[in-house]
Design a protein around this motif. Structure first.
Motif, mmCIF file in Angstrom:
data_model
loop_
_atom_site.group_PDB
_atom_site.id
_atom_site.type_symbol
_atom_site.label_atom_id
_atom_site.label_comp_id
_atom_site.label_asym_id
_atom_site.label_seq_id
_atom_site.Cartn_x
_atom_site.Cartn_y
_atom_site.Cartn_z
ATOM 1 N N CYS A 120 46.995 41.418 39.084
ATOM 2 C CA CYS A 120 45.849 40.707 38.501
ATOM 3 C C CYS A 120 45.027 40.011 39.576
ATOM 4 N N GLY A 121 45.733 39.406 40.572
ATOM 5 C CA GLY A 121 45.024 38.727 41.666
ATOM 6 C C GLY A 121 44.184 39.699 42.467
ATOM 7 N N CYS A 122 44.732 40.904 42.727
ATOM 8 C CA CYS A 122 43.972 41.906 43.478
ATOM 9 C C CYS A 122 42.750 42.363 42.702
ATOM 10 N N CYS A 123 42.900 42.499 41.385
ATOM 11 C CA CYS A 123 41.760 42.904 40.557
ATOM 12 C C CYS A 123 40.643 41.862 40.603
ATOM 13 N N LEU A 124 41.020 40.574 40.498
ATOM 14 C CA LEU A 124 40.016 39.505 40.549
ATOM 15 C C LEU A 124 39.329 39.456 41.898
ATOM 16 N N LEU A 125 40.116 39.611 42.974
ATOM 17 C CA LEU A 125 39.522 39.597 44.311
ATOM 18 C C LEU A 125 38.557 40.762 44.491
ATOM 19 N N SER A 126 38.953 41.950 44.018
ATOM 20 C CA SER A 126 38.085 43.120 44.123
ATOM 21 C C SER A 126 36.793 42.918 43.338
ATOM 22 N N LEU A 127 36.908 42.333 42.143
ATOM 23 C CA LEU A 127 35.729 42.062 41.327
ATOM 24 C C LEU A 127 34.802 41.060 42.014
ATOM 25 N N PHE A 128 35.384 40.025 42.613
ATOM 26 C CA PHE A 128 34.591 39.005 43.314
ATOM 27 C C PHE A 128 33.830 39.615 44.487
ATOM 28 N N VAL A 129 34.515 40.465 45.264
ATOM 29 C CA VAL A 129 33.874 41.117 46.414
ATOM 30 C C VAL A 129 32.727 42.007 45.948
ATOM 31 N N LYS A 130 32.938 42.737 44.854
ATOM 32 C CA LYS A 130 31.878 43.615 44.340
ATOM 33 C C LYS A 130 30.663 42.812 43.887
ATOM 34 N N VAL A 131 30.908 41.661 43.241
ATOM 35 C CA VAL A 131 29.799 40.814 42.792
ATOM 36 C C VAL A 131 29.009 40.283 43.992
ATOM 37 N N ILE A 132 29.720 39.830 45.029
ATOM 38 C CA ILE A 132 29.050 39.309 46.220
ATOM 39 C C ILE A 132 28.214 40.398 46.890
ATOM 40 N N ILE A 133 28.781 41.594 47.029
ATOM 41 C CA ILE A 133 28.045 42.702 47.654
ATOM 42 C C ILE A 133 26.810 43.050 46.825
ATOM 43 N N SER A 134 26.954 43.050 45.502
ATOM 44 C CA SER A 134 25.808 43.354 44.634
ATOM 45 C C SER A 134 24.705 42.316 44.796
ATOM 46 N N LEU A 135 25.085 41.023 44.869
ATOM 47 C CA LEU A 135 24.084 39.967 45.063
ATOM 48 C C LEU A 135 23.371 40.121 46.398
ATOM 49 N N ILE A 136 24.124 40.441 47.446
ATOM 50 C CA ILE A 136 23.515 40.621 48.764
ATOM 51 C C ILE A 136 22.521 41.774 48.738
ATOM 52 N N VAL A 137 22.901 42.870 48.098
ATOM 53 C CA VAL A 137 22.004 44.029 48.007
ATOM 54 C C VAL A 137 20.742 43.672 47.221
ATOM 55 N N ILE A 138 20.919 42.969 46.091
ATOM 56 C CA ILE A 138 19.770 42.594 45.264
ATOM 57 C C ILE A 138 18.817 41.673 46.040
ATOM 58 N N LEU A 139 19.390 40.664 46.725
ATOM 59 C CA LEU A 139 18.552 39.750 47.501
ATOM 60 C C LEU A 139 17.847 40.482 48.646
ATOM 61 N N GLY A 140 18.548 41.407 49.282
ATOM 62 C CA GLY A 140 17.923 42.163 50.361
ATOM 63 C C GLY A 140 16.768 43.007 49.870
ATOM 64 N N VAL A 141 16.959 43.668 48.732
ATOM 65 C CA VAL A 141 15.877 44.485 48.163
ATOM 66 C C VAL A 141 14.706 43.599 47.756
ATOM 67 N N ALA A 142 14.995 42.433 47.150
ATOM 68 C CA ALA A 142 13.921 41.520 46.746
ATOM 69 C C ALA A 142 13.140 41.013 47.961
#
Length: 227
Positions: A33-55
């Motif tokens: 469960c901890g690995c799943c949460l960490l993976s989800l958190f990393v994906k969210v951060i990467i998505s935010l970085i990509v969105i901000l970069g595109v903006a």
């Protein structure tokens, strides 16, 4: 064909494990469960970085922000006397400094403009100019004038430079602008920033009494604009 023999009740297959006691959890379940949460958190951060970069890229492509440009297009130095032993510097210096806003969509509020004059690293005069707003693709001409006298103490090396430039009739003077500006995009006004503008290598000839100069100087001179 022989008849099938009935089973005698004995069972020789694999043993059946006993039921798990209450409160028992399989090992590794919490770690999974901890690995799943960490993976989800990393994906969210990467998505935010990509969105901000595109903006940011889209904003830059639309607005195309460009730095403000300062130039010295003319200067008049009619007095520059340093007397001893009182160490008083008497000066009269006037400049013409066009300020260009090359942006098509960004306006600039100059909330504070200070101009400082230096010789051999010594500041000998400071003035404040009138604040103003500068629209898109607009040029505003500043005319700072430094006139008066001030106590300026030079060391031995600076005094030798002053004597040499007194003989040549050309003085190396620096002008520095200290600003407090805000940028305007449409109805949005951004926070104040404090850029620095340095106009170095101004080799200014001392004008003679009849208006001529001892040597010529090359204009315009570009100033460095630094955020």
């Amino acid at each position: 064909m022989a008849a099938e023999q009935p089973l005698n009740g004995a069972f020789y297959g694999p043993s059946v494990p006993p039921p798990a006691p209450k409160g028992y959890y399989r090992r590794g379940h919490g770690r999974g469960c901890g690995c799943c949460l960490l993976s989800l958190f990393v994906k969210v951060i990467i998505s935010l970085i990509v969105i901000l970069g595109v903006a940011a890229l889209i904003f830059w492509l639309i607005v195309r922000p460009r730095a403000i440009k300062f130039h010295v297009t003319d200067a008049s130095l009619t007095r520059f006397d340093h007397t001893s032993p009182d160490n008083i510097l008497r000066y009269n210096l006037a400049l013409t400094v066009p300020v260009r806003n090359p942006n098509k969509r960004i306006g600039v509020y100059y909330d504070r403009i200070e101009a400082h004059a230096y010789y051999e690293g010594k500041r000998f005069s400071s003035i404040s100019l009138t604040p103003f707003y500068q629209g898109h693709k607009n040029t505003t001409v500043l005319t700072p004038t430094f006139q008066g006298q001030n106590l300026v103490i030079f060391n031995a090396g600076q005094s030798r430079t002053l004597n040499a430039e007194r003989i040549s009739g050309v003085y190396n003077i620096e002008i520095k602008f200290r600003l407090r500006v805000r940028f305007k995009l449409g109805d949005l006004k951004f926070r104040r920033i404090k850029p620095k503008v340095n106009c170095d290598d101004l080799r200014l000839p001392l004008s003679t009494s009849n208006g001529t100069t001892t040597t010529s100087t090359v204009f315009p001179i570009k100033c460095d604009f630094d955020f």
